[in-house]
Structures are given as structure tokens and as C-alpha cells.
Scaffold this motif. Sequence first.
Motif, short mmCIF file in Angstrom:
data_model
loop_
_atom_site.label_atom_id
_atom_site.label_comp_id
_atom_site.label_asym_id
_atom_site.label_seq_id
_atom_site.Cartn_x
_atom_site.Cartn_y
_atom_site.Cartn_z
N ALA A 194 0.85 -1.19 0.00
CA ALA A 194 0.00 0.00 0.00
C ALA A 194 0.88 1.24 0.00
CB ALA A 194 -0.90 0.01 1.23
N GLN A 195 0.29 2.34 -0.43
CA GLN A 195 0.98 3.61 -0.41
C GLN A 195 -0.02 4.71 -0.08
OE1 GLN A 195 1.09 1.73 -3.37
NE2 GLN A 195 -0.50 2.77 -4.56
N GLY A 196 0.49 5.77 0.50
CA GLY A 196 -0.35 6.91 0.81
C GLY A 196 0.51 8.15 0.91
N GLY A 197 -0.10 9.28 0.58
CA GLY A 197 0.67 10.51 0.62
C GLY A 197 -0.18 11.73 0.41
N VAL A 198 0.50 12.82 0.13
CA VAL A 198 -0.15 14.11 -0.09
C VAL A 198 0.48 14.77 -1.31
CG1 VAL A 198 -0.60 16.41 0.86
CG2 VAL A 198 -0.63 14.42 2.37
#
Length: 195
Positions: free
Chosen positions: A149-153
Motif C-alpha cells: 500500500a501507499q499513501g501521501g499528499v
Amino acid sequence: MKLTYVLAVAGLCASTAAFAQVGSRPQIYSDVTPPEAGTAEIGIALNAKLDKPSNQSMRVSFLPYLNRNVQVGGGLTYTHQSGYDVGAGESTVYVDSSTMYTVDLLANYNFVSASDAVTSRTVPYAGVGFSYIHAKSGDVSAHATGWGAQGGVKHFITNDVSVFGELNYRRYDKTIDENKDEWKFFVGLNTYLRK
């Protein structure tokens, strides 16, 4: 030394692409028009781990928008890990440097309103990824598959350029050094090819 040249050329290309999208017209505003279906996001990102064993990664990605929220595409990551010593004294063993190529299938969800004409310049996102990795260290090579998974802004500088930070996790079935879990923090630049 080769990686330094590759990173410099990649940064120059990304900067040129960003300037080509923006041009010489200043675009100062607090809201942006969210990318629509058919817009392609092209990104370049870097990651560096400085403690031993140090490694550097560069990723290029292509993520078209299916709608304002959903992107599906892929990425290619090159990673170089320096050689390092394990043990102490006479029992010291040198571990060769390694190179890894990773191909990712990616799906991201952007947290923006599906109907608003404009949105904030800062857009959080989260997603999943499936990976294939080819790693080589000395005469030993290995292949592995993984998921994660990946997440960011993303922060839009203009309608056509954003900078971003992303935390990326992958779990592999195997790698050369048997380290199956991988965490990386990428920083990068995106440009948007709107239809």
C-alpha cells in the motif's frame, strides 16, 4: 557515480516538463481544477536511505485518471544498495552491492469532491500496489513478487504541476537478503497532461 548522473538527468527532464506545462505565465491561486477522466499524471520520485546499508531509489510513474478520484497505472523503480560489512574482526564478511528493478501496478484514490469545480491545492491520497522485482547482488540474482500500500499528499503548485510526499510499503515473497518487508518514503514531482 552512474546513479548520480541518472538522477541529475531525470531531475532536469522533470523540471523541463514542468516548465513546459506552466510556461512563463504566473498562475497564483488558492484553488485548483481537479484532474478529470483522461488526464495522465506523470511523476518522478526519489528515496534515499543514508545509514548502512545505504540505498537510493528513483521511480517514474504513469497514472491516468479514470475519474477525479481514481487513478490506475504503473511505475518503474531503480534501486542501488551499496556494499557493506557484517560482523567484526576476523569474522567480518563483505556483502556485495546490489541493484533492483521493480515494476509496479498501482491504483490510487484521491480524496477530492467528485462534483466541486475547484478544490484545495493539497490533496491526500491512498492506494494499493502489486510488484515484480528483479534483484542482483554479485553473481546472485533473484526474482520476487509482492503487494502493498501507499499513501501521501500532493500539493498542486499550478493546475499542471504538483509536488508530493509518499510513504510506500511492500511485502515480498522473497528477495536476495531475505528482507521481505520494505518501507520507503518518496518525494517527487508530478506533471499533468490534461485532455
